[in-house]
Design a protein around this motif. Structure first.
Motif, PDB file in Angstrom:
ATOM      1  N   ARG A   1      44.603  64.237  67.410  1.00 47.13           N
ATOM      2  CA  ARG A   1      46.596  64.255  67.649  1.00 47.13           C
ATOM      3  C   ARG A   1      46.868  63.383  66.943  1.00 47.13           C
ATOM      4  O   ARG A   1      47.144  62.325  67.511  1.00 47.13           O
ATOM      5  CB  ARG A   1      46.636  64.222  69.285  1.00 47.13           C
ATOM      6  CG  ARG A   1      46.014  65.068  70.136  1.00 47.13           C
ATOM      7  CD  ARG A   1      46.631  64.823  71.633  1.00 47.13           C
ATOM      8  NE  ARG A   1      47.897  65.579  71.997  1.00 47.13           N
ATOM      9  CZ  ARG A   1      48.702  65.738  72.201  1.00 47.13           C
ATOM     10  NH1 ARG A   1      48.397  67.446  71.884  1.00 47.13           N
ATOM     11  NH2 ARG A   1      49.745  65.840  72.132  1.00 47.13           N
ATOM     12  N   PRO A   2      46.947  63.094  65.550  1.00 55.61           N
ATOM     13  CA  PRO A   2      47.880  61.705  64.571  1.00 55.61           C
ATOM     14  C   PRO A   2      49.192  61.192  65.504  1.00 55.61           C
ATOM     15  O   PRO A   2      48.762  60.493  65.358  1.00 55.61           O
ATOM     16  CB  PRO A   2      47.261  62.153  64.013  1.00 55.61           C
ATOM     17  CG  PRO A   2      47.299  64.512  63.614  1.00 55.61           C
ATOM     18  CD  PRO A   2      46.853  64.610  64.636  1.00 55.61           C
ATOM     19  N   LEU A   3      49.275  62.727  65.559  1.00 59.79           N
ATOM     20  CA  LEU A   3      50.571  61.967  66.013  1.00 59.79           C
ATOM     21  C   LEU A   3      50.735  60.769  67.392  1.00 59.79           C
ATOM     22  O   LEU A   3      51.358  60.274  67.087  1.00 59.79           O
ATOM     23  CB  LEU A   3      51.757  63.411  66.768  1.00 59.79           C
ATOM     24  CG  LEU A   3      53.505  62.942  67.168  1.00 59.79           C
ATOM     25  CD1 LEU A   3      53.936  62.308  65.416  1.00 59.79           C
ATOM     26  CD2 LEU A   3      54.324  64.035  67.176  1.00 59.79           C
ATOM     27  N   SER A   4      50.505  61.466  67.849  1.00 60.97           N
ATOM     28  CA  SER A   4      49.274  60.187  69.179  1.00 60.97           C
ATOM     29  C   SER A   4      49.009  59.250  68.696  1.00 60.97           C
ATOM     30  O   SER A   4      48.968  57.767  69.660  1.00 60.97           O
ATOM     31  CB  SER A   4      48.820  61.337  70.464  1.00 60.97           C
ATOM     32  OG  SER A   4      49.600  62.036  71.331  1.00 60.97           O
ATOM     33  N   ALA A   5      48.689  59.439  68.575  1.00 60.21           N
ATOM     34  CA  ALA A   5      47.530  58.252  67.992  1.00 60.21           C
ATOM     35  C   ALA A   5      48.111  57.094  66.990  1.00 60.21           C
ATOM     36  O   ALA A   5      48.039  56.247  67.312  1.00 60.21           O
ATOM     37  CB  ALA A   5      46.115  58.517  66.896  1.00 60.21           C
ATOM     38  N   VAL A   6      49.223  57.427  66.780  1.00 60.38           N
ATOM     39  CA  VAL A   6      49.693  56.752  65.398  1.00 60.38           C
ATOM     40  C   VAL A   6      51.367  56.275  66.179  1.00 60.38           C
ATOM     41  O   VAL A   6      51.248  55.272  66.098  1.00 60.38           O
ATOM     42  CB  VAL A   6      51.184  57.224  64.241  1.00 60.38           C
ATOM     43  CG1 VAL A   6      52.489  56.966  64.428  1.00 60.38           C
ATOM     44  CG2 VAL A   6      49.788  57.966  63.016  1.00 60.38           C
ATOM     45  N   GLY A   7      51.873  56.369  67.410  1.00 59.57           N
ATOM     46  CA  GLY A   7      52.298  56.024  68.594  1.00 59.57           C
ATOM     47  C   GLY A   7      51.654  54.942  69.502  1.00 59.57           C
ATOM     48  O   GLY A   7      52.051  54.091  69.595  1.00 59.57           O
ATOM     49  N   ARG A   8      50.781  55.571  69.823  1.00 58.96           N
ATOM     50  CA  ARG A   8      50.163  54.613  70.341  1.00 58.96           C
ATOM     51  C   ARG A   8      49.529  52.957  69.672  1.00 58.96           C
ATOM     52  O   ARG A   8      49.790  51.881  69.709  1.00 58.96           O
ATOM     53  CB  ARG A   8      48.332  54.692  70.807  1.00 58.96           C
ATOM     54  CG  ARG A   8      48.580  55.643  72.286  1.00 58.96           C
ATOM     55  CD  ARG A   8      47.546  55.968  72.780  1.00 58.96           C
ATOM     56  NE  ARG A   8      46.284  56.904  71.725  1.00 58.96           N
ATOM     57  CZ  ARG A   8      45.929  58.563  71.055  1.00 58.96           C
ATOM     58  NH1 ARG A   8      47.246  58.607  71.773  1.00 58.96           N
ATOM     59  NH2 ARG A   8      45.123  58.276  70.430  1.00 58.96           N
ATOM     60  N   ALA A   9      48.992  52.856  68.537  1.00 60.70           N
ATOM     61  CA  ALA A   9      48.942  52.203  67.245  1.00 60.70           C
ATOM     62  C   ALA A   9      50.259  51.470  67.012  1.00 60.70           C
ATOM     63  O   ALA A   9      50.065  49.909  66.924  1.00 60.70           O
ATOM     64  CB  ALA A   9      48.435  52.539  65.924  1.00 60.70           C
ATOM     65  N   ALA A  10      51.337  52.476  66.581  1.00 64.55           N
ATOM     66  CA  ALA A  10      52.717  51.554  66.241  1.00 64.55           C
ATOM     67  C   ALA A  10      52.856  50.543  67.475  1.00 64.55           C
ATOM     68  O   ALA A  10      53.002  49.259  67.437  1.00 64.55           O
ATOM     69  CB  ALA A  10      53.182  52.554  66.042  1.00 64.55           C
ATOM     70  N   ALA A  11      52.713  50.869  68.926  1.00 63.45           N
ATOM     71  CA  ALA A  11      53.245  50.160  70.281  1.00 63.45           C
ATOM     72  C   ALA A  11      52.319  49.501  69.920  1.00 63.45           C
ATOM     73  O   ALA A  11      53.329  48.369  70.575  1.00 63.45           O
ATOM     74  CB  ALA A  11      53.379  51.164  70.773  1.00 63.45           C
ATOM     75  N   ALA A  12      51.410  49.296  70.159  1.00 60.21           N
ATOM     76  CA  ALA A  12      50.517  47.924  69.811  1.00 60.21           C
ATOM     77  C   ALA A  12      50.784  47.031  69.416  1.00 60.21           C
ATOM     78  O   ALA A  12      50.712  45.643  69.610  1.00 60.21           O
ATOM     79  CB  ALA A  12      48.939  48.967  70.269  1.00 60.21           C
ATOM     80  N   LEU A  13      50.800  47.598  67.811  1.00 56.42           N
ATOM     81  CA  LEU A  13      51.226  46.592  67.006  1.00 56.42           C
ATOM     82  C   LEU A  13      52.585  45.570  67.388  1.00 56.42           C
ATOM     83  O   LEU A  13      52.728  44.506  66.447  1.00 56.42           O
ATOM     84  CB  LEU A  13      51.107  46.883  65.095  1.00 56.42           C
ATOM     85  CG  LEU A  13      50.181  47.829  65.238  1.00 56.42           C
ATOM     86  CD1 LEU A  13      49.775  48.845  63.574  1.00 56.42           C
ATOM     87  CD2 LEU A  13      49.391  46.468  64.740  1.00 56.42           C
ATOM     88  N   ARG A  14      53.447  46.541  67.498  1.00 54.61           N
ATOM     89  CA  ARG A  14      54.886  46.089  67.670  1.00 54.61           C
ATOM     90  C   ARG A  14      55.108  44.485  69.705  1.00 54.61           C
ATOM     91  O   ARG A  14      54.734  43.604  69.115  1.00 54.61           O
ATOM     92  CB  ARG A  14      55.782  47.161  68.314  1.00 54.61           C
ATOM     93  CG  ARG A  14      56.390  47.637  67.410  1.00 54.61           C
ATOM     94  CD  ARG A  14      57.166  48.804  67.396  1.00 54.61           C
ATOM     95  NE  ARG A  14      58.120  49.949  66.791  1.00 54.61           N
ATOM     96  CZ  ARG A  14      57.454  50.737  66.939  1.00 54.61           C
ATOM     97  NH1 ARG A  14      57.046  50.963  67.888  1.00 54.61           N
ATOM     98  NH2 ARG A  14      57.952  52.365  65.999  1.00 54.61           N
ATOM     99  N   GLU A  15      53.638  45.277  69.902  1.00 52.51           N
ATOM    100  CA  GLU A  15      53.764  44.795  71.612  1.00 52.51           C
ATOM    101  C   GLU A  15      53.327  42.841  70.865  1.00 52.51           C
ATOM    102  O   GLU A  15      53.677  42.296  71.262  1.00 52.51           O
ATOM    103  CB  GLU A  15      52.419  44.841  71.990  1.00 52.51           C
ATOM    104  CG  GLU A  15      52.031  44.710  72.947  1.00 52.51           C
ATOM    105  CD  GLU A  15      51.981  45.024  74.379  1.00 52.51           C
ATOM    106  OE1 GLU A  15      51.396  44.596  75.548  1.00 52.51           O
ATOM    107  OE2 GLU A  15      51.815  45.772  74.083  1.00 52.51           O
ATOM    108  N   ALA A  16      52.198  42.816  69.254  1.00 54.60           N
ATOM    109  CA  ALA A  16      51.765  42.003  69.149  1.00 54.60           C
ATOM    110  C   ALA A  16      52.211  41.010  68.203  1.00 54.60           C
ATOM    111  O   ALA A  16      52.531  39.749  68.622  1.00 54.60           O
ATOM    112  CB  ALA A  16      50.044  41.997  68.604  1.00 54.60           C
ATOM    113  N   THR A  17      53.319  41.914  67.324  1.00 58.47           N
ATOM    114  CA  THR A  17      54.096  40.952  66.855  1.00 58.47           C
ATOM    115  C   THR A  17      55.072  40.197  68.130  1.00 58.47           C
ATOM    116  O   THR A  17      55.381  38.929  67.355  1.00 58.47           O
ATOM    117  CB  THR A  17      54.914  42.290  65.889  1.00 58.47           C
ATOM    118  OG1 THR A  17      53.602  42.284  65.034  1.00 58.47           O
ATOM    119  CG2 THR A  17      55.920  40.926  65.322  1.00 58.47           C
ATOM    120  N   GLU A  18      55.809  41.056  68.523  1.00 60.56           N
ATOM    121  CA  GLU A  18      56.680  40.302  69.592  1.00 60.56           C
ATOM    122  C   GLU A  18      56.135  38.774  70.362  1.00 60.56           C
ATOM    123  O   GLU A  18      57.078  38.397  71.013  1.00 60.56           O
ATOM    124  CB  GLU A  18      57.838  41.532  70.738  1.00 60.56           C
ATOM    125  CG  GLU A  18      58.365  42.654  70.614  1.00 60.56           C
ATOM    126  CD  GLU A  18      58.210  43.706  70.942  1.00 60.56           C
ATOM    127  OE1 GLU A  18      58.038  44.231  72.350  1.00 60.56           O
ATOM    128  OE2 GLU A  18      59.190  44.862  69.974  1.00 60.56           O
TER     129      GLU A  18
END
Length: 216
Positions: free
Chosen positions: A20-37
């Motif tokens: 499920r690439p769409l879900s995988a992208v969502g999880r990765a983007a959320a984790a990267l944003r959280e780490a950035t914030e």
């Protein structure tokens, strides 16, 4: 996940081979944003698409790939993107779209149930594109959704009005301006998605949480 270098300052994370690439992208983007914030990762921009995430460092700074890997290390297929402290953007909808009954037939339910499904889902903007202010929204929980089986129309319309509420291929969206389009139209809203005089001009941004509500 494949890592595709994009110069000295960026990398493209390709999830196209995931189930499920769409879900995988969502999880990765959320984790990267959280780490950035949180300050654990320093990057200039995170740009998700349907199958990839572009991670861009500040020009000339070099990309902290160790930090990227650290941010993604704890992400699993069962994780849903976190809502964090992001407030929901509520969009009132008049569900009078020309494709409402056809969508009900596709998912083997009633138009009333389609409306309930659309309003009960908490949506999150995965990425922006197509037109200024056009956000591609996916269910925040990242799981299977009845609308996943609803594809684009066989023939696109030459004119979709501004404010049209639409679904297709697992996404929902609001057309920010009148344009051609092939998505299934469920209704419309009077809330503008793009205002060049506003700051910022787009009502939505990647990561924004959206709840559609019935406009009484």
């Amino acid at each position: 996940m494949r890592e595709l270098p994009a110069g000295h300052d960026a990398v493209v994370l390709d999830f196209g081979d995931e189930d499920r690439p769409l879900s995988a992208v969502g999880r990765a983007a959320a984790a990267l944003r959280e780490a950035t914030e949180s300050g654990a990762l320093s990057v200039g921009d995170i740009v998700p698409t349907a199958h990839t995430v572009l991670v861009q460092a500040e020009p000339g700074a070099g990309l902290d790939m160790l930090g990227v890997h650290r941010a993604l290390r704890g992400v699993s297929a069962d994780d849903a993107p976190s809502a964090g402290d992001t407030a929901e953007i509520r969009i009132p909808v008049v569900y009078d779209g020309p494709d409402l009954h056809e969508v009900a037939e596709i998912v083997n339910t009633t138009p009333e149930d389609v409306i309930e499904l659309h309003t009960a889902t908490v949506w999150q903007v995965q990425f922006m594109g197509f037109a200024p202010g056009f956000g591609y929204l996916v269910p925040r929980d990242g799981g299977d959704h009845p609308f996943d089986q609803v594809g684009r129309r066989p023939e696109a319309r030459t004119r979709v009005p501004s404010g049209a509420i639409a679904i297709a291929a697992g996404y929902s969206a609001v057309y920010p301006r009148t344009s051609p389009g092939g998505w299934q139209l469920l209704g419309h809203t009077s809330i503008p998605m793009w205002d060049e005089t506003a700051d910022p001009p787009a009502r939505l941004a990647p990561g924004s949480m959206v709840r559609f509500v019935v406009d009484e």
